[in-house]
Design an enzyme around this catalytic site. Sequence first.
Site, PDB file in Angstrom:
ATOM      1  N   GLY A  15      54.853  96.085 -24.627  1.00 27.45           N
ATOM      2  CA  GLY A  15      53.627  96.543 -23.984  1.00 27.45           C
ATOM      3  C   GLY A  15      52.797  95.375 -23.511  1.00 27.45           C
ATOM      4  O   GLY A  15      51.562  95.435 -23.487  1.00 27.45           O
ATOM      5  N   VAL A  70      60.543 100.952 -25.949  1.00 23.76           N
ATOM      6  CA  VAL A  70      60.843 100.377 -27.265  1.00 23.76           C
ATOM      7  C   VAL A  70      61.468 101.392 -28.209  1.00 23.76           C
ATOM      8  O   VAL A  70      62.186 101.019 -29.139  1.00 23.76           O
ATOM      9  CB  VAL A  70      59.574  99.785 -27.911  1.00 23.76           C
ATOM     10  CG1 VAL A  70      59.097  98.567 -27.138  1.00 23.76           C
ATOM     11  CG2 VAL A  70      58.468 100.827 -28.043  1.00 23.76           C
ATOM     12  N   SER A 148      45.514  99.949 -35.642  1.00 21.34           N
ATOM     13  CA  SER A 148      44.204 100.303 -35.102  1.00 21.34           C
ATOM     14  C   SER A 148      43.269 100.662 -36.242  1.00 21.34           C
ATOM     15  O   SER A 148      43.679 101.299 -37.217  1.00 21.34           O
ATOM     16  CB  SER A 148      44.317 101.493 -34.145  1.00 21.34           C
ATOM     17  OG  SER A 148      43.039 101.962 -33.762  1.00 21.34           O
ATOM     18  N   TYR A 168      47.025 109.817 -32.984  1.00 21.78           N
ATOM     19  CA  TYR A 168      46.924 108.358 -32.945  1.00 21.78           C
ATOM     20  C   TYR A 168      46.539 107.754 -34.297  1.00 21.78           C
ATOM     21  O   TYR A 168      47.221 106.842 -34.795  1.00 21.78           O
ATOM     22  CB  TYR A 168      45.937 107.955 -31.855  1.00 21.78           C
ATOM     23  CG  TYR A 168      45.854 106.473 -31.595  1.00 21.78           C
ATOM     24  CD1 TYR A 168      46.852 105.811 -30.876  1.00 21.78           C
ATOM     25  CD2 TYR A 168      44.774 105.730 -32.051  1.00 21.78           C
ATOM     26  CE1 TYR A 168      46.780 104.446 -30.624  1.00 21.78           C
ATOM     27  CE2 TYR A 168      44.691 104.378 -31.804  1.00 21.78           C
ATOM     28  CZ  TYR A 168      45.695 103.738 -31.093  1.00 21.78           C
ATOM     29  OH  TYR A 168      45.615 102.383 -30.854  1.00 21.78           O
ATOM     30  N   LYS A 172      49.206 105.421 -36.415  1.00 21.83           N
ATOM     31  CA  LYS A 172      48.816 104.034 -36.663  1.00 21.83           C
ATOM     32  C   LYS A 172      48.688 103.742 -38.161  1.00 21.83           C
ATOM     33  O   LYS A 172      48.958 102.627 -38.613  1.00 21.83           O
ATOM     34  CB  LYS A 172      47.504 103.720 -35.948  1.00 21.83           C
ATOM     35  CG  LYS A 172      47.643 103.478 -34.451  1.00 21.83           C
ATOM     36  CD  LYS A 172      48.515 102.271 -34.142  1.00 21.83           C
ATOM     37  CE  LYS A 172      48.431 101.857 -32.688  1.00 21.83           C
ATOM     38  NZ  LYS A 172      49.337 100.713 -32.380  1.00 21.83           N
TER      39      LYS A 172
END
Length: 319
Positions: A15, A70, A148, A168, A172
């Site tokens: 990324g 990935v 994060s 998310y 994470k």
Amino acid sequence: MTELRLDGKVAVVTGGAKGIGYGISHKLAQRGAKVVVNGNYRASGAGEEVEVVEEIRALGGEATPVNGAVHDPESAKRIIAKAIEAYGRVDIVVNNAGTSAGPSVPKGPDDAFQEQVAVHIYGSMLTVEAAWPHMVAQGGGSILNVGSMASVGVSFPEVAGSGWNSAYPTVKAGVFGLTRQMAGAGRQHGIKANLLLPRAITPLKLARISGSKLLEWQAEHLHMEPLAASVVYMVHPDFPATGQYFSSAGGRVARVVIATADGYFNPNLTPEDVRDNWAQVWGGQDPDGHIHGFYELLDQDSEHQQLVRLHAALKGHEA
């Protein structure tokens, strides 16, 4: 003061063509690393990683592009193979590739949630799997997973309809455990693995969340440059830590720990014991949130050893 350099080191940044990855790619190249920039496989303008590489080369750095997902096993292998093909080694893997779509509580998992699991968890595992034998043969390496602070809980009240996102932060949070396991497995090989918890305003974030007071403050204070600067040391061979978590935002770098209060102990515990000794269960905390009477959980065994000590002390007292 000696300048930190990465001359001779080869870094793969997944990324690496956008957002935080873009800043990291540039900074590592600026400090002498040869950088393999992995681009967004879904990008509408394919070849964004090529543009980043051209920028780095124009500034005197060394870089090579590679596109690929990935979380696809063959693509992950190809990303690492590109580093070996171009530069003969791989010293650093920055697992930065990610996506942030997904459902809000109380909705169940959907396809976007599954994709996040694939990109953030599987993707990090697959790139490390491909790089691992090369790092072992070289006698060491550095893995920096990008997590994060959202993983400790976040809402986006200024973004219409976003609510308490369940995808998310959950995914994470999984990178915490993955990082510590990578570190444990890598110790005997000289491979370090740490977790970066970054915050910086990038053009990518500005495009997604616009027109809020929160964003205006972040745009003024959370610049990319200090975040990228902290990464240089985190992936440097002299970095003294492994299996640790670090927040980096707006020029502040700080270790983040998982801790537990000393707590209340009674082998014949009752519900009333928990209620009546709640202050001990909760642990010491001042109005500003600073805690005392806690200890760091380095792994599952650290809590087990505390239980062993408590029971041993009890038996000694009874004797």
